[in-house]
Write a protein that holds these residues in place. Structure first.
Motif, short mmCIF file in Angstrom:
data_model
loop_
_atom_site.label_atom_id
_atom_site.label_comp_id
_atom_site.label_asym_id
_atom_site.label_seq_id
_atom_site.Cartn_x
_atom_site.Cartn_y
_atom_site.Cartn_z
N LYS A 1 0.80 -1.23 0.00
CA LYS A 1 0.00 0.00 0.00
C LYS A 1 0.83 1.28 0.00
O LYS A 1 0.29 2.35 -0.19
N THR A 2 2.12 1.16 0.25
CA THR A 2 2.99 2.33 0.19
C THR A 2 4.16 2.01 -0.72
O THR A 2 4.58 0.86 -0.84
N ARG B 1 5.19 1.88 6.97
CA ARG B 1 3.90 1.36 7.43
C ARG B 1 2.76 2.21 6.89
O ARG B 1 2.72 3.42 7.05
N PHE B 2 1.80 1.55 6.23
CA PHE B 2 0.62 2.21 5.68
C PHE B 2 -0.13 2.93 6.80
O PHE B 2 -0.33 2.40 7.87
N GLY B 3 -0.52 4.16 6.54
CA GLY B 3 -1.24 4.96 7.53
C GLY B 3 -0.32 5.76 8.43
O GLY B 3 -0.76 6.66 9.12
N ILE B 4 0.98 5.45 8.42
CA ILE B 4 1.95 6.20 9.22
C ILE B 4 2.87 6.97 8.29
O ILE B 4 3.14 8.15 8.51
N TYR B 5 3.35 6.31 7.24
CA TYR B 5 4.25 6.94 6.27
C TYR B 5 3.65 6.79 4.87
O TYR B 5 2.98 5.79 4.59
N ASP B 6 3.89 7.75 4.01
CA ASP B 6 3.38 7.65 2.64
C ASP B 6 4.33 6.83 1.74
O ASP B 6 3.96 6.48 0.62
#
Length: 166
Positions: free
Chosen positions: A36-37, A154-159
């Motif tokens: 996801k990233t 991590r998805f939702g923490i870093y793009d």
């Protein structure tokens, strides 16, 4: 005795694992997921300890190396969580919690980091690219590099996640 078991693995292991499941007489469903990233390989040279940033996980391949790198960071005033395979589970959970809660800004770990630990890692830095496999020292294999590097971003923490090496 579980009603459902999820097995996360490299596609290279799929045929062997499906064969074992069929031998047991069980059924299975295969789900494939996309990352996801983005995972970016940095082109700027990494320099230790000058290039260390919050959210980094520095990867080495022995307990001795983990403790050495963490000690060198401490001399620079950088607190680090340490994670390696033979670390007692309660200590590993405490070290993970300290990194997750921001009490330490950096993690120093062996490839145990690629075995299901959920850490908010921004960048994976390979401090070593070879490991002792129980018989001899050898270079990391491509699937090992991918498994470990995949911990970054991590998805939702870093793009995005980043990966670098010393």
């Amino acid at each position: 005795k579980a009603h459902e078991i999820h097995v996360c693995m490299s596609p290279a292991a799929e045929s062997a694992v499906t064969h074992l499941i069929h031998l047991c007489g069980d059924s299975l469903a295969i789900c494939r997921y996309q990352r996801k990233t983005a995972l970016i390989c940095e082109d700027t040279p990494f320099s230790f300890p000058e290039s260390v940033l919050p959210g980094d996980a520095l990867v080495v391949f022995s307990k001795k190396s983990v403790l050495d790198v963490a000690g060198r960071l401490e001399e620079e005033g950088i607190k680090a969580s340490v994670i390696y395979g033979s670390l007692p589970p309660e200590i590993r959970r405490r070290q993970t919690r300290m990194f997750n809660e921001g009490m330490t800004k950096v993690a120093v770990a062996t490839d145990a980091i690629g075995m299901g630990l959920n850490l908010p890692v921004r960048r994976i830095v390979f401090m070593q690219t070879d490991k002792f496999d129980g018989v001899s020292r050898r270079p990391l294999r491509i699937p090992e590099v991918k498994q470990i590097a995949g911990r970054a971003g991590r998805f939702g923490i870093y793009d995005k996640g980043c990966v670098s090496a010393l």
